[in-house]
Write a protein that holds these residues in place. Structure first.
Motif, PDB file in Angstrom:
ATOM      1  N   ASN A  56       0.807  -1.225   0.000  1.00 56.77           N
ATOM      2  CA  ASN A  56       0.000   0.000   0.000  1.00 56.77           C
ATOM      3  C   ASN A  56       0.840   1.274   0.000  1.00 56.77           C
ATOM      4  OD1 ASN A  56      -2.354  -1.467   0.018  1.00 56.77           O
ATOM      5  ND2 ASN A  56      -2.614  -1.369   2.232  1.00 56.77           N
ATOM      6  N   TYR A  57       2.166   1.111   0.121  1.00 55.76           N
ATOM      7  CA  TYR A  57       3.035   2.281   0.206  1.00 55.76           C
ATOM      8  C   TYR A  57       3.540   2.697  -1.172  1.00 55.76           C
ATOM      9  CZ  TYR A  57       3.184   2.128   5.278  1.00 55.76           C
ATOM     10  OH  TYR A  57       2.833   2.181   6.603  1.00 55.76           O
ATOM     11  N   ARG A  58       3.349   3.962  -1.475  1.00 55.74           N
ATOM     12  CA  ARG A  58       3.983   4.561  -2.638  1.00 55.74           C
ATOM     13  C   ARG A  58       5.365   5.050  -2.191  1.00 55.74           C
ATOM     14  NH1 ARG A  58      -1.477   5.410  -2.971  1.00 55.74           N
ATOM     15  NH2 ARG A  58      -2.391   5.020  -5.030  1.00 55.74           N
ATOM     16  N   MET A  59       6.367   4.806  -3.005  1.00 55.39           N
ATOM     17  CA  MET A  59       7.727   5.051  -2.555  1.00 55.39           C
ATOM     18  C   MET A  59       8.546   5.754  -3.622  1.00 55.39           C
ATOM     19  SD  MET A  59       8.595   1.629  -0.369  1.00 55.39           S
ATOM     20  CE  MET A  59       9.855   2.520   0.545  1.00 55.39           C
ATOM     21  N   ALA A  60       9.605   6.387  -3.173  1.00 55.25           N
ATOM     22  CA  ALA A  60      10.451   7.143  -4.093  1.00 55.25           C
ATOM     23  C   ALA A  60      11.871   7.220  -3.567  1.00 55.25           C
ATOM     24  CB  ALA A  60       9.884   8.547  -4.288  1.00 55.25           C
ATOM     25  N   TRP A  61      12.775   7.541  -4.462  1.00 51.02           N
ATOM     26  CA  TRP A  61      14.168   7.834  -4.128  1.00 51.02           C
ATOM     27  C   TRP A  61      14.443   9.308  -4.415  1.00 51.02           C
ATOM     28  CZ3 TRP A  61      17.524   4.741  -1.650  1.00 51.02           C
ATOM     29  CH2 TRP A  61      17.272   3.370  -1.627  1.00 51.02           C
ATOM     30  N   PHE A  62      15.170   9.924  -3.508  1.00 52.32           N
ATOM     31  CA  PHE A  62      15.618  11.295  -3.673  1.00 52.32           C
ATOM     32  C   PHE A  62      17.130  11.333  -3.480  1.00 52.32           C
ATOM     33  CE2 PHE A  62      11.587  13.529  -3.755  1.00 52.32           C
ATOM     34  CZ  PHE A  62      10.725  12.575  -3.235  1.00 52.32           C
ATOM     35  N   ARG A  63      17.753  12.407  -3.951  1.00 55.62           N
ATOM     36  CA  ARG A  63      19.179  12.594  -3.719  1.00 55.62           C
ATOM     37  C   ARG A  63      19.456  14.062  -3.480  1.00 55.62           C
ATOM     38  NH1 ARG A  63      21.453  11.259  -9.816  1.00 55.62           N
ATOM     39  NH2 ARG A  63      20.718  13.196 -10.828  1.00 55.62           N
ATOM     40  N   GLU A 115      19.701  21.553  -3.882  1.00 60.65           N
ATOM     41  CA  GLU A 115      18.420  21.152  -3.328  1.00 60.65           C
ATOM     42  C   GLU A 115      18.212  19.649  -3.514  1.00 60.65           C
ATOM     43  OE1 GLU A 115      15.887  25.293  -4.026  1.00 60.65           O
ATOM     44  OE2 GLU A 115      15.251  23.428  -4.961  1.00 60.65           O
ATOM     45  N   ARG A 116      17.363  19.089  -2.634  1.00 62.07           N
ATOM     46  CA  ARG A 116      17.024  17.683  -2.772  1.00 62.07           C
ATOM     47  C   ARG A 116      16.259  17.471  -4.082  1.00 62.07           C
ATOM     48  NH1 ARG A 116      15.198  14.276   2.384  1.00 62.07           N
ATOM     49  NH2 ARG A 116      17.181  15.224   2.966  1.00 62.07           N
ATOM     50  N   GLU A 117      16.627  16.427  -4.799  1.00 61.71           N
ATOM     51  CA  GLU A 117      16.063  16.160  -6.129  1.00 61.71           C
ATOM     52  C   GLU A 117      15.359  14.806  -6.142  1.00 61.71           C
ATOM     53  OE1 GLU A 117      17.798  15.510 -10.693  1.00 61.71           O
ATOM     54  OE2 GLU A 117      19.105  15.378  -8.953  1.00 61.71           O
TER      55      GLU A 117
END
Length: 125
Positions: A33-40, A46-48
């Motif tokens: 049920n979790y939508r997930m993402a990666w940031f850097r 700024e965080r992308e």
């Protein structure tokens, strides 16, 4: 409480590959049920948003990584992955995973997620 723990970062030469992992524990409901993402985030920048994966398995990538990075989830192991190929120095930074058990309006916007890990460092040089 929910914990996201990233691993797999390190130093690699340009053109190399890395696979990042994000282990999720302590969640309520089901991992699917979790939508997930990666940031850097690189120093002074700024965080992308890098990559997003929906509950259905649909994905979305930043233009800068499309065709080189692949996001995936192992729902049996409760782990999010980011396969990174053809790395360049511009890919260096701290990589974070993020999650939300609900609607996400900005797929690659950090503020859209209420759960985040501590990050894993990627250095390409």
């Amino acid at each position: 409480h929910v914990q996201l723990v990233e691993s797999g970062g390190g130093s690699v030469q340009p053109g190399g590959s890395l696979r990042l992992s994000c282990a999720v524990s302590g969640y309520t409901g089901t991992f699917t049920n979790y939508r997930m993402a990666w940031f850097r985030q690189a120093p002074g920048k700024e965080r992308e948003g890098v990559a997003f994966i929906d509950t259905s398995g649909g994905t979305n990538y930043a233009h800068s990584v499309a065709g080189r990075f692949t996001i995936s989830k192992d729902n049996a192991k409760n782990i999010l992955y980011l396969e990174m190929n053809s790395l360049t120095p511009e890919d260096s930074g701290m990589y974070y995973c993020a999650a939300r058990a609900g609607v996400v309006f900005g797929l690659l916007v950090s503020g859209s997620y209420d759960l985040r890990g501590q990050g894993t460092q990627v250095t390409v040089s």
